[in-house]
Each structure stands twice: as structure tokens, then as C-alpha cells.
Design a protein around this motif. Structure first.
Motif, PDB file in Angstrom:
ATOM      1  N   ALA A   5      54.339  71.129  82.519  1.00  0.00           N
ATOM      2  CA  ALA A   5      54.668  70.644  81.173  1.00  0.00           C
ATOM      3  C   ALA A   5      54.594  69.124  81.118  1.00  0.00           C
ATOM      4  O   ALA A   5      54.108  68.554  80.139  1.00  0.00           O
ATOM      5  CB  ALA A   5      56.067  71.118  80.769  1.00  0.00           C
ATOM      6  N   LYS A   6      55.074  68.463  82.165  1.00  0.00           N
ATOM      7  CA  LYS A   6      55.003  67.003  82.216  1.00  0.00           C
ATOM      8  C   LYS A   6      53.553  66.533  82.256  1.00  0.00           C
ATOM      9  O   LYS A   6      53.180  65.585  81.580  1.00  0.00           O
ATOM     10  CB  LYS A   6      55.760  66.495  83.442  1.00  0.00           C
ATOM     11  N   GLY A   7      52.710  67.206  83.019  1.00  0.00           N
ATOM     12  CA  GLY A   7      51.281  66.863  83.085  1.00  0.00           C
ATOM     13  C   GLY A   7      50.592  67.053  81.739  1.00  0.00           C
ATOM     14  O   GLY A   7      49.781  66.214  81.326  1.00  0.00           O
ATOM     15  N   ILE A   8      50.912  68.142  81.057  1.00  0.00           N
ATOM     16  CA  ILE A   8      50.327  68.388  79.735  1.00  0.00           C
ATOM     17  C   ILE A   8      50.805  67.344  78.740  1.00  0.00           C
ATOM     18  O   ILE A   8      50.031  66.828  77.926  1.00  0.00           O
ATOM     19  CB  ILE A   8      50.658  69.822  79.261  1.00  0.00           C
ATOM     20  N   GLY A   9      52.084  66.994  78.803  1.00  0.00           N
ATOM     21  CA  GLY A   9      52.619  65.965  77.904  1.00  0.00           C
ATOM     22  C   GLY A   9      51.948  64.616  78.129  1.00  0.00           C
ATOM     23  O   GLY A   9      51.585  63.925  77.169  1.00  0.00           O
ATOM     24  N   GLU A  10      51.768  64.224  79.384  1.00  0.00           N
ATOM     25  CA  GLU A  10      51.092  62.961  79.685  1.00  0.00           C
ATOM     26  C   GLU A  10      49.645  62.991  79.196  1.00  0.00           C
ATOM     27  O   GLU A  10      49.136  61.997  78.670  1.00  0.00           O
ATOM     28  CB  GLU A  10      51.147  62.678  81.183  1.00  0.00           C
ATOM     29  N   PHE A  11      48.985  64.120  79.382  1.00  0.00           N
ATOM     30  CA  PHE A  11      47.607  64.254  78.923  1.00  0.00           C
ATOM     31  C   PHE A  11      47.516  64.107  77.405  1.00  0.00           C
ATOM     32  O   PHE A  11      46.634  63.413  76.885  1.00  0.00           O
ATOM     33  CB  PHE A  11      47.035  65.603  79.358  1.00  0.00           C
ATOM     34  N   LEU A  12      48.435  64.758  76.690  1.00  0.00           N
ATOM     35  CA  LEU A  12      48.421  64.668  75.226  1.00  0.00           C
ATOM     36  C   LEU A  12      48.703  63.255  74.749  1.00  0.00           C
ATOM     37  O   LEU A  12      48.041  62.754  73.816  1.00  0.00           O
ATOM     38  CB  LEU A  12      49.434  65.641  74.629  1.00  0.00           C
ATOM     39  N   VAL A  13      49.663  62.568  75.363  1.00  0.00           N
ATOM     40  CA  VAL A  13      49.972  61.190  74.981  1.00  0.00           C
ATOM     41  C   VAL A  13      48.758  60.292  75.233  1.00  0.00           C
ATOM     42  O   VAL A  13      48.400  59.454  74.399  1.00  0.00           O
ATOM     43  CB  VAL A  13      51.220  60.687  75.740  1.00  0.00           C
ATOM     44  N   GLU A  14      48.123  60.459  76.370  1.00  0.00           N
ATOM     45  CA  GLU A  14      46.939  59.650  76.687  1.00  0.00           C
ATOM     46  C   GLU A  14      45.787  59.937  75.730  1.00  0.00           C
ATOM     47  O   GLU A  14      45.118  59.023  75.254  1.00  0.00           O
ATOM     48  CB  GLU A  14      46.501  59.932  78.124  1.00  0.00           C
ATOM     49  N   THR A  15      45.574  61.202  75.403  1.00  0.00           N
ATOM     50  CA  THR A  15      44.497  61.572  74.488  1.00  0.00           C
ATOM     51  C   THR A  15      44.738  61.028  73.090  1.00  0.00           C
ATOM     52  O   THR A  15      43.832  60.469  72.462  1.00  0.00           O
ATOM     53  CB  THR A  15      44.347  63.108  74.435  1.00  0.00           C
ATOM     54  N   VAL A  16      45.941  61.166  72.597  1.00  0.00           N
ATOM     55  CA  VAL A  16      46.270  60.649  71.266  1.00  0.00           C
ATOM     56  C   VAL A  16      46.160  59.130  71.250  1.00  0.00           C
ATOM     57  O   VAL A  16      45.632  58.536  70.300  1.00  0.00           O
ATOM     58  CB  VAL A  16      47.679  61.129  70.833  1.00  0.00           C
ATOM     59  N   GLY A  17      46.631  58.469  72.309  1.00  0.00           N
ATOM     60  CA  GLY A  17      46.523  57.015  72.391  1.00  0.00           C
ATOM     61  C   GLY A  17      45.075  56.543  72.393  1.00  0.00           C
ATOM     62  O   GLY A  17      44.725  55.568  71.712  1.00  0.00           O
ATOM     63  N   GLU A  18      44.221  57.215  73.146  1.00  0.00           N
ATOM     64  CA  GLU A  18      42.805  56.856  73.165  1.00  0.00           C
ATOM     65  C   GLU A  18      42.151  57.094  71.812  1.00  0.00           C
ATOM     66  O   GLU A  18      41.311  56.304  71.373  1.00  0.00           O
ATOM     67  CB  GLU A  18      42.078  57.642  74.250  1.00  0.00           C
ATOM     68  N   THR A  19      42.519  58.161  71.141  1.00  0.00           N
ATOM     69  CA  THR A  19      41.962  58.461  69.819  1.00  0.00           C
ATOM     70  C   THR A  19      42.367  57.401  68.805  1.00  0.00           C
ATOM     71  O   THR A  19      41.535  56.925  68.016  1.00  0.00           O
ATOM     72  CB  THR A  19      42.425  59.851  69.352  1.00  0.00           C
ATOM     73  N   ILE A  20      43.623  57.003  68.838  1.00  0.00           N
ATOM     74  CA  ILE A  20      44.091  55.963  67.911  1.00  0.00           C
ATOM     75  C   ILE A  20      43.420  54.629  68.218  1.00  0.00           C
ATOM     76  O   ILE A  20      42.996  53.916  67.310  1.00  0.00           O
ATOM     77  CB  ILE A  20      45.630  55.865  67.960  1.00  0.00           C
ATOM     78  N   ALA A  21      43.300  54.288  69.503  1.00  0.00           N
ATOM     79  CA  ALA A  21      42.641  53.034  69.884  1.00  0.00           C
ATOM     80  C   ALA A  21      41.179  53.041  69.456  1.00  0.00           C
ATOM     81  O   ALA A  21      40.656  52.028  68.953  1.00  0.00           O
ATOM     82  CB  ALA A  21      42.753  52.818  71.388  1.00  0.00           C
ATOM     83  N   GLU A  22      40.502  54.150  69.630  1.00  0.00           N
ATOM     84  CA  GLU A  22      39.096  54.271  69.216  1.00  0.00           C
ATOM     85  C   GLU A  22      38.965  54.110  67.709  1.00  0.00           C
ATOM     86  O   GLU A  22      38.047  53.431  67.216  1.00  0.00           O
ATOM     87  CB  GLU A  22      38.552  55.631  69.656  1.00  0.00           C
ATOM     88  N   ALA A  23      39.872  54.719  66.959  1.00  0.00           N
ATOM     89  CA  ALA A  23      39.831  54.597  65.498  1.00  0.00           C
ATOM     90  C   ALA A  23      40.088  53.160  65.058  1.00  0.00           C
ATOM     91  O   ALA A  23      39.418  52.647  64.153  1.00  0.00           O
ATOM     92  CB  ALA A  23      40.852  55.535  64.866  1.00  0.00           C
ATOM     93  N   LEU A  24      41.038  52.491  65.702  1.00  0.00           N
ATOM     94  CA  LEU A  24      41.326  51.095  65.357  1.00  0.00           C
ATOM     95  C   LEU A  24      40.149  50.180  65.687  1.00  0.00           C
ATOM     96  O   LEU A  24      39.801  49.290  64.899  1.00  0.00           O
ATOM     97  CB  LEU A  24      42.585  50.618  66.079  1.00  0.00           C
ATOM     98  N   LEU A  25      39.520  50.386  66.840  1.00  0.00           N
ATOM     99  CA  LEU A  25      38.363  49.573  67.201  1.00  0.00           C
ATOM    100  C   LEU A  25      37.187  49.823  66.255  1.00  0.00           C
ATOM    101  O   LEU A  25      36.480  48.890  65.883  1.00  0.00           O
ATOM    102  CB  LEU A  25      37.951  49.836  68.648  1.00  0.00           C
TER     103      LEU A  25
END
Length: 112
Positions: free
Chosen positions: A7-27
Motif C-alpha cells: 500500500a505504501k509503494g502504491i501510494g508513493e507511485f500515485l503521488v509521484e505520477t500525479v506530481g509529474e502530471t501536474i508538472a508536465e501540465a504547468l510546463l
């Protein structure tokens, strides 16, 4: 313990994926805004004076060509870049970095 770790691994993966998506959208948004500003400046300049726009483009081209030449030539021994050479080198480097940024992030921009 295995469920918590998973569960911790999945949570970290989701946070990283959402963060990358937001950063990509902002750029992408930043690149699109920069592209719109550059086109607006060119349009405004052309509407005010086409001759001065062409002259300014020529002078900018000479400035960037000198910066590229100074950047890629072999410097003389014991000499640093001074004055105009340093300014044109910085101008060329910033323009090249902006061009690469726009190449990567503004290619999918549908704002134009």
C-alpha cells in the motif's frame, strides 16, 4: 506486513505520477504562454513598423550569430570572454535554452 508495504509503494507511485502530471501540465502551459507572448510581440512590432522589425530581426540575428561563434570557437590561451563577447554568449545561451524548452513543451500547444 506485506500489505502495508504494498500500500505504501502504491501510494508513493500515485503521488509521484500525479506530481509529474501536474508538472508536465504547468510546463506546457508556461511554454504555450511564452509562445503566445513571442507571437504577440512579433505581431505588435510588425504592425507598428515593418522596416524596424526587419532591421531589429537582422540585428538580433547578428547578435546571436556572434554569440554562437564566441561560444563554439577555441578561446585564446589565458584570455577570458570580456565585454561584448560575454554578453553575446549569454544571449545566445538563453535563446538556445528557450528554443529547446519550446521544442520540448510547446509542440503540442493548440493555442495558435
Amino acid at each position: 506486513m506485506g500489505v502495508r508495504r504494498a500500500a505504501k509503494g502504491i501510494g508513493e507511485f500515485l503521488v509521484e505520477t500525479v506530481g509529474e502530471t501536474i508538472a508536465e501540465a504547468l510546463l506546457s502551459l508556461l511554454a504555450c504562454a511564452l509562445l503566445v507572448c513571442l507571437v504577440f510581440i512579433a505581431y505588435l512590432s510588425w504592425s507598428l513598423s515593418p522596416r524596424l522589425t526587419v532591421v531589429g530581426g537582422g540585428l538580433l540575428s547578428l547578435f546571436l550569430a556572434h554569440g554562437a561563434w564566441v561560444t563554439f570557437r577555441d578561446p585564446a590561451r589565458g584570455r577570458r570572454r570580456r565585454g561584448v563577447a560575454a554578453v553575446t554568449t549569454v544571449g545566445f545561451t538563453l535563446t538556445a535554452a528557450t528554443a529547446v524548452f519550446l521544442l520540448f513543451y510547446a509542440t503540442g500547444c493548440d493555442c495558435l
